[in-house]
Design an enzyme around this catalytic site. Structure first.
Site, PDB file in Angstrom:
ATOM      1  N   LYS A   1      27.988  40.906  28.170  1.00  0.00           N
ATOM      2  CA  LYS A   1      28.968  40.276  29.061  1.00  0.00           C
ATOM      3  C   LYS A   1      29.288  41.179  30.246  1.00  0.00           C
ATOM      4  CE  LYS A   1      32.375  37.629  26.979  1.00  0.00           C
ATOM      5  NZ  LYS A   1      33.480  37.488  25.999  1.00  0.00           N
TER       6      LYS A   1
HETATM    7  O1  G3P Z   1      36.402  34.052  25.256  1.00  0.00           O
HETATM    8  C1  G3P Z   1      37.422  34.406  26.112  1.00  0.00           C
HETATM    9  C2  G3P Z   1      38.705  34.598  25.424  1.00  0.00           C
HETATM   10  O2  G3P Z   1      38.667  35.639  24.490  1.00  0.00           O
HETATM   11  C3  G3P Z   1      39.859  34.733  26.329  1.00  0.00           C
HETATM   12  O3  G3P Z   1      40.814  33.939  25.787  1.00  0.00           O
HETATM   13  O4  G3P Z   1      43.012  33.108  25.281  1.00  0.00           O
HETATM   14  O5  G3P Z   1      42.735  35.424  26.246  1.00  0.00           O
HETATM   15  O6  G3P Z   1      42.343  33.419  27.657  1.00  0.00           O
HETATM   16  P1  G3P Z   1      42.313  33.971  26.275  1.00  0.00           P
END
Ligand code: G3P
Length: 308
Positions: free
Chosen positions: A133
């Site tokens: 990533k």
């Molecule tokens: O895959 C991306 C994720 O881990 C981010 O999620 O909920 O932190 O926006 P969030």
């Protein structure tokens, strides 16, 4: 003896409810978004399948074993935390040897592409099924372009616009399908009142004019309706936190039918733009405030694990 078809289907449905098999009409790949192999184990037990996993520095910082160290006042050295990340990823690989596992480079706003590429090469050697990533920033795209030329599989994360997705497409031209993912973060757009699901729909539509080498991985999923609508739209992959996957399982792994309607509430629509996919990636406007904020948050969470 031959059973009537409806009877066979009802047995199949109950197997699905117990989570022992993949729903027959599920085309999208389902990933777990998390940094704890115990969750991977539990999800495999509940669902009976798992196509991959995505990790990131924040998720690794939430791993219970990392938390245990921190709570005892034991921070990691840079070398130790990288070893910890590698061991965690290897444990996940043992559980899903055929699936893809995304591993994220450290990238703050001052990290150059060369440094990201150096980390990427090392991380790619950790397991045979890694996607590396990189942030969808200028330096991240520069690094990803080189990574793909070096035969690495990549996942461009923190994507918030169609232009960024077009730049991912352009920077990785020539790669084979499956080697490049783009991760639009829908929950973080919802958080600021914009309909994140519009972005998935627009990127999928825009990519229809391309050669199909980039797979759309719906990320930052917060609720079951994000999952259902992403399935209906035909996202190639969806990564989900443990709780949403568990809820999906408890509901019997529903796959939405044509009449499913997503209700975005009061979120503002994101308009579709005609974006030409034939430009050089540097020609697209790729700056987005949430990409910068996301990089800051990931790097702060990672640095929080390290001894000063
Ligand atoms: O895959 C991306 C994720 O881990 C981010 O999620 O909920 O932190 O926006 P969030």
């Amino acid at each position: 003896m031959r059973f009537p078809e409806e009877y066979v289907f009802s047995i199949m449905d109950s197997l699905v409810i117990r989570g022992t098999m993949r729903p027959k009409d599920l085309k999208t790949r389902i990933f777990l978004d998390g940094g704890d192999p115990e969750e991977t184990r539990e999800i495999i037990r509940l669902l009976g399948f798992l196509d991959g996993q995505t990790t990131n520095p924040t998720l690794i910082s939430k791993n219970p074993r990392a938390r245990y160290h921190l709570e005892r006042g034991e921070k990691f050295t840079r070398e130790e935390i990288l070893d910890f990340y590698r061991e965690t990823v290897r444990e996940i690989h043992e559980l899903i040897p055929e699936g893809s596992i995304s591993v994220e480079v450290y990238g703050d706003l001052l990290t150059f592409a060369e440094e990201m590429l150096r980390q990427a090469k090392e991380m790619f050697s950790w397991i045979p099924n890694a996607h590396i990533k990189f942030p969808t920033s200028r330096e991240g795209l520069k690094a990803a372009e080189q990574a793909v030329k070096n035969g690495l599989r990549v996942n461009l994360t923190l994507c918030f616009t169609q232009e960024q997705a077009a730049a991912v497409y352009a920077a990785t031209r020539g790669a084979k399908r499956g080697d490049v993912y783009v991760s639009p973060f829908i929950g973080r757009l919802d958080d600021r009142g914009e309909n994140g699901m519009d972005l998935i729909s627009h990127i999928l539509k825009m990519y229809q004019k391309g050669d199909g080498h980039v797979m759309v991985l719906t990320a930052s999923v917060r609720k079951i309706d994000h999952l259902l609508f992403a399935l209906k739209l035909g996202s190639d992959i969806i990564t989900l936190p443990f709780n949403v996957l568990k809820e999906w399982c408890e509901r019997g792994l529903p796959v939405p039918q044509v009449d499913y309607v997503y209700h975005p509430g009061n979120f503002k629509n994101i308009p579709f733009k005609e974006v030409d996919l034939t430009e050089n990636w540097q020609a697209y406007d790729i700056r987005h405030e949430l990409t910068d904020k996301g990089m800051e948050r990931f790097s702060a969470d990672w640095n929080g694990l390290i001894k000063a």
